[in-house]
Write a protein that holds these residues in place. Structure first.
Motif, PDB file in Angstrom:
ATOM      1  N   PRO A 214       0.807  -1.217   0.000  1.00  0.00           N
ATOM      2  CA  PRO A 214       0.000   0.000   0.000  1.00  0.00           C
ATOM      3  C   PRO A 214       0.843   1.271   0.000  1.00  0.00           C
ATOM      4  CG  PRO A 214      -0.891  -1.582   1.566  1.00  0.00           C
ATOM      5  CD  PRO A 214       0.420  -2.133   1.092  1.00  0.00           C
ATOM      6  N   SER A 215       0.326   2.301  -0.655  1.00  0.00           N
ATOM      7  CA  SER A 215       0.979   3.615  -0.636  1.00  0.00           C
ATOM      8  C   SER A 215       0.663   4.322   0.680  1.00  0.00           C
ATOM      9  CB  SER A 215       0.481   4.470  -1.801  1.00  0.00           C
ATOM     10  OG  SER A 215      -0.917   4.725  -1.664  1.00  0.00           O
ATOM     11  N   ALA A 216       1.439   5.355   0.989  1.00  0.00           N
ATOM     12  CA  ALA A 216       1.220   6.115   2.225  1.00  0.00           C
ATOM     13  C   ALA A 216       1.732   7.530   2.043  1.00  0.00           C
ATOM     14  CB  ALA A 216       1.913   5.444   3.409  1.00  0.00           C
ATOM     15  N   LYS A 217       1.276   8.395   2.908  1.00  0.00           N
ATOM     16  CA  LYS A 217       1.808   9.758   2.983  1.00  0.00           C
ATOM     17  C   LYS A 217       2.125  10.038   4.437  1.00  0.00           C
ATOM     18  CE  LYS A 217       0.742  14.647   2.264  1.00  0.00           C
ATOM     19  NZ  LYS A 217       2.161  14.977   2.006  1.00  0.00           N
ATOM     20  N   ASP A 218       3.351  10.516   4.681  1.00  0.00           N
ATOM     21  CA  ASP A 218       3.699  10.885   6.050  1.00  0.00           C
ATOM     22  C   ASP A 218       3.859  12.398   6.143  1.00  0.00           C
ATOM     23  OD1 ASP A 218       6.255  11.307   4.935  1.00  0.00           O
ATOM     24  OD2 ASP A 218       7.229  10.724   6.798  1.00  0.00           O
ATOM     25  N   TYR A 219       3.982  12.869   7.354  1.00  0.00           N
ATOM     26  CA  TYR A 219       4.044  14.299   7.640  1.00  0.00           C
ATOM     27  C   TYR A 219       5.292  14.564   8.470  1.00  0.00           C
ATOM     28  CZ  TYR A 219      -0.644  14.497   5.772  1.00  0.00           C
ATOM     29  OH  TYR A 219      -1.723  14.407   4.922  1.00  0.00           O
ATOM     30  N   LYS A 220       6.264  15.256   7.844  1.00  0.00           N
ATOM     31  CA  LYS A 220       7.584  15.411   8.457  1.00  0.00           C
ATOM     32  C   LYS A 220       7.688  16.597   9.410  1.00  0.00           C
ATOM     33  CE  LYS A 220      10.025  12.065   6.534  1.00  0.00           C
ATOM     34  NZ  LYS A 220      10.502  10.950   7.375  1.00  0.00           N
ATOM     35  N   ARG A 221       7.041  17.703   9.090  1.00  0.00           N
ATOM     36  CA  ARG A 221       7.245  18.924   9.873  1.00  0.00           C
ATOM     37  C   ARG A 221       6.581  18.808  11.244  1.00  0.00           C
ATOM     38  NH1 ARG A 221       9.233  23.527   7.085  1.00  0.00           N
ATOM     39  NH2 ARG A 221      10.131  22.806   5.118  1.00  0.00           N
ATOM     40  N   ILE A 222       7.203  19.420  12.243  1.00  0.00           N
ATOM     41  CA  ILE A 222       6.694  19.344  13.607  1.00  0.00           C
ATOM     42  C   ILE A 222       5.401  20.135  13.771  1.00  0.00           C
ATOM     43  CG2 ILE A 222       8.092  21.310  14.391  1.00  0.00           C
ATOM     44  CD1 ILE A 222       7.259  18.179  16.480  1.00  0.00           C
ATOM     45  N   GLY A 223       5.257  21.237  13.037  1.00  0.00           N
ATOM     46  CA  GLY A 223       4.126  22.130  13.255  1.00  0.00           C
ATOM     47  C   GLY A 223       2.986  21.914  12.290  1.00  0.00           C
ATOM     48  N   GLU A 224       1.801  22.324  12.698  1.00  0.00           N
ATOM     49  CA  GLU A 224       0.638  22.218  11.827  1.00  0.00           C
ATOM     50  C   GLU A 224       0.800  23.125  10.610  1.00  0.00           C
ATOM     51  OE1 GLU A 224      -2.945  22.566  14.098  1.00  0.00           O
ATOM     52  OE2 GLU A 224      -2.455  20.815  15.328  1.00  0.00           O
ATOM     53  N   ASP A 225       0.109  22.744   9.533  1.00  0.00           N
ATOM     54  CA  ASP A 225       0.278  23.409   8.233  1.00  0.00           C
ATOM     55  C   ASP A 225       1.693  23.256   7.701  1.00  0.00           C
ATOM     56  OD1 ASP A 225      -2.399  24.324   8.175  1.00  0.00           O
ATOM     57  OD2 ASP A 225      -1.858  26.004   9.478  1.00  0.00           O
ATOM     58  N   ASP A 226       2.348  22.160   8.106  1.00  0.00           N
ATOM     59  CA  ASP A 226       3.710  21.847   7.644  1.00  0.00           C
ATOM     60  C   ASP A 226       4.677  22.990   7.903  1.00  0.00           C
ATOM     61  OD1 ASP A 226       3.368  19.204   6.840  1.00  0.00           O
ATOM     62  OD2 ASP A 226       2.618  19.780   4.874  1.00  0.00           O
ATOM     63  N   THR A 227       4.767  23.393   9.157  1.00  0.00           N
ATOM     64  CA  THR A 227       5.698  24.434   9.577  1.00  0.00           C
ATOM     65  C   THR A 227       6.704  23.851  10.563  1.00  0.00           C
ATOM     66  OG1 THR A 227       4.195  25.081  11.363  1.00  0.00           O
ATOM     67  CG2 THR A 227       3.994  26.267   9.273  1.00  0.00           C
ATOM     68  N   GLY A 228       7.806  24.585  10.749  1.00  0.00           N
ATOM     69  CA  GLY A 228       8.812  24.161  11.712  1.00  0.00           C
ATOM     70  C   GLY A 228       9.778  23.140  11.135  1.00  0.00           C
ATOM     71  N   PRO A 229      10.705  22.655  11.971  1.00  0.00           N
ATOM     72  CA  PRO A 229      11.749  21.743  11.493  1.00  0.00           C
ATOM     73  C   PRO A 229      11.215  20.357  11.158  1.00  0.00           C
ATOM     74  CG  PRO A 229      11.904  22.026  13.869  1.00  0.00           C
ATOM     75  CD  PRO A 229      10.885  23.013  13.386  1.00  0.00           C
ATOM     76  N   ASN A 230      11.993  19.630  10.355  1.00  0.00           N
ATOM     77  CA  ASN A 230      11.662  18.254  10.023  1.00  0.00           C
ATOM     78  C   ASN A 230      11.838  17.352  11.237  1.00  0.00           C
ATOM     79  OD1 ASN A 230      10.879  18.471   7.358  1.00  0.00           O
ATOM     80  ND2 ASN A 230      12.920  18.093   6.548  1.00  0.00           N
ATOM     81  N   THR A 231      11.035  16.300  11.272  1.00  0.00           N
ATOM     82  CA  THR A 231      11.133  15.279  12.306  1.00  0.00           C
ATOM     83  C   THR A 231      11.314  13.930  11.623  1.00  0.00           C
ATOM     84  OG1 THR A 231       8.787  14.689  12.345  1.00  0.00           O
ATOM     85  CG2 THR A 231       9.455  16.615  13.645  1.00  0.00           C
ATOM     86  N   GLY A 232      11.313  12.864  12.408  1.00  0.00           N
ATOM     87  CA  GLY A 232      11.306  11.526  11.839  1.00  0.00           C
ATOM     88  C   GLY A 232       9.950  11.153  11.283  1.00  0.00           C
ATOM     89  N   GLY A 233       8.934  11.984  11.553  1.00  0.00           N
ATOM     90  CA  GLY A 233       7.584  11.731  11.043  1.00  0.00           C
ATOM     91  C   GLY A 233       6.548  11.918  12.130  1.00  0.00           C
ATOM     92  N   MET A 234       5.540  12.738  11.866  1.00  0.00           N
ATOM     93  CA  MET A 234       4.507  13.060  12.852  1.00  0.00           C
ATOM     94  C   MET A 234       3.215  12.275  12.636  1.00  0.00           C
ATOM     95  SD  MET A 234       5.814  15.114  15.008  1.00  0.00           S
ATOM     96  CE  MET A 234       4.344  15.707  15.844  1.00  0.00           C
ATOM     97  N   GLY A 235       3.212  11.399  11.672  1.00  0.00           N
ATOM     98  CA  GLY A 235       2.042  10.580  11.416  1.00  0.00           C
ATOM     99  C   GLY A 235       1.961  10.213   9.951  1.00  0.00           C
ATOM    100  N   SER A 236       0.983   9.382   9.604  1.00  0.00           N
ATOM    101  CA  SER A 236       0.873   8.915   8.225  1.00  0.00           C
ATOM    102  C   SER A 236      -0.549   8.454   7.948  1.00  0.00           C
ATOM    103  CB  SER A 236       1.849   7.764   7.969  1.00  0.00           C
ATOM    104  OG  SER A 236       1.589   6.680   8.857  1.00  0.00           O
TER     105      SER A 236
END
Length: 429
Positions: A214-236
């Motif tokens: 299956p395909s997936a999309k993850d969310y790297k930025r710490i802040g909502e609306d994709d703001t702030g520094p990258n993380t290991g992943g905030m969810g998918s």
């Protein structure tokens, strides 16, 4: 069969959760594991780079298969170490050879591989301390924004996007001269910024054929609306609404098939996952990066959607008979929300008691940075990313709502999570 799973994150708990569902499994050992994996098997304290100790444990405990969760042991050559040792050569290792692992271990290696096999990716050049001035000139010839990537492993944080040339030059200096990412930044790739929306595609391959996951999309930025520094992943989330049959056909023809063909042509031994980090640019897929293992936090929403026996799939992969296996996928959506410690991805505290786990309904909680306190028996935080709350739904909003409800019920001091995951995808539904 007895299986040894390497790693200690949410990905490894998801793998363990899935593996114990297999009737083929006798015993599961997780090295080193976490509080969640302890519910699935036996945690074992061995350093992941201590191949000698790992091989001894495997032999002493009649381990037939090693499943490698994180990238570092693969890049360091664990597949080769097991296979070149006469005592452990019969033990299956799910993961690529050290050469294959360079697809993730060196972004420069990956880019050159893509170039050789006509796999679409962003225009790019690689620079070192000796060629730093040329790197500055290259920045001035590109149109902003700018993408700078540390060549080596940097725990998912070695990619910097700069809005201006001045910012890019400052970051280039920090990475190459000041060693912002240590040895990982000895080489820096500067590349064209691709404007689009990201997603991840996954396959498992035995080196000859492959099965699409299956395909997936993850969310790297710490802040909502994709703001702030990258993380290991905030969810998918999985599946990805805009990755329709037409788009995925392009991914398969232009990227997946070319990658598998390229590995075979270059005689690179590869028996494991390939993670394609992709950018959808006006309907055309481009490779941002390869990873040589299952993603995290993508695993926490992909593995629950795989209805097939994962251990049987691994066994077919190791024996070169993957063509005989089938991947059956649950049609429902999955949404995983990551709960993280205060201060992450910067400095954060550990040892905070986690409460509410016993009250969760309709979600799967995958542990990432957690452990059981030996004195009190309580589950406490032990990392930046602490827990992933995963839920099914007939629709994406339903899956997100269930995960969000249960994320609220779990408590620990400084808990933080993004409440906007998937909102950017609603227009595609």
């Amino acid at each position: 069969m007895n299986v040894m799973l390497l790693g200690s994150g949410g990905r490894e708990h998801a793998l363990a959760w899935k593996l114990v569902q297999s009737p083929l499994l006798s015993r599961l050992f997780i090295v080193p594991g976490n509080a969640g994996t302890a519910l699935c098997g036996t945690n074992v304290t061995i350093a992941l780079n201590d191949f000698k100790a790992l091989k001894k444990f495997a032999l002493d405990n009649n381990v037939a298969m090693v499943v490698v969760g994180p990238e570092a042991p693969l890049v360091e050559g664990i597949w080769d170490s097991f296979k070149q040792d006469v005592m452990t050569s019969d033990i299956s290792v799910i993961g690529p050879s050290q050469t294959g692992a360079m697809l993730e271990g060196s972004k420069d290696f990956a880019k050159e591989f893509m170039n050789r096999h006509c796999i679409p990716t962003a225009a790019h050049r690689t620079f070192t301390l000796d060629t730093q001035d040329a790197g500055i000139d290259f920045i001035h010839h590109l149109t902003p924004p700018f993408v700078l990537k540390a060549d080596g492993l940097a725990a998912g944080k070695g990619v910097i996007i700069c809005a201006t040339a001045d910012e890019a030059i400052i970051e280039l200096n920090a990475m190459i001269r000041d060693k912002k990412f240590g040895d990982a930044g000895k080489k820096v790739i500067i590349e064209q910024y691709l404007s689009g929306i990201e997603l991840s595609a996954f396959v498992i391959t035995d080196g000859k054929t492959y099965k699409t996951l299956p395909s997936a999309k993850d969310y790297k930025r710490i802040g909502e609306d994709d703001t702030g520094p990258n993380t290991g992943g905030m969810g998918s989330i999985s599946p990805v609404p805009f990755a329709d049959a037409g788009f995925m056909a392009k991914v398969e023809e232009r990227i997946i098939k070319q990658t598998i063909k390229g590995l075979a042509q270059e005689k690179i031994v590869y028996q494991g996952f390939i993670f394609f980090g992709l950018m959808n640019v006006q309907g055309d897929p481009y490779v941002i990066e390869y990873n040589v293992r299952m993603g995290d936090p993508e695993a926490e929403c992909i593995l629950p959607r795989i209805k097939s026996d994962l251990l049987e799939l691994f066994n077919s992969t190791a024996k070169g008979r993957l063509v005989e296996s089938q991947v059956v996928t649950d049609h429902r959506y999955c949404a995983a929300i990551m709960l993280v410690s205060k201060g992450y991805p910067g400095d954060y505290e550990k040892g905070k008691e986690i409460t509410g786990l016993d009250h969760i309904m309709d979600s799967i909680v995958f542990h990432a940075g957690s452990k059981k306190d030996e004195k009190t028996g309580k589950i406490i935080t032990n990392g930046g990313r602490v827990l992933a709350v995963t839920s099914y739904g007939m629709t994406l909003p339903e899956a997100l709502a269930t995960s969000g409800k249960n994320a609220q019920m779990i408590g620990f001091e400084g808990k933080y999570y993004r409440k906007d995951l998937g909102h950017d995808l609603m227009k595609y539904i």
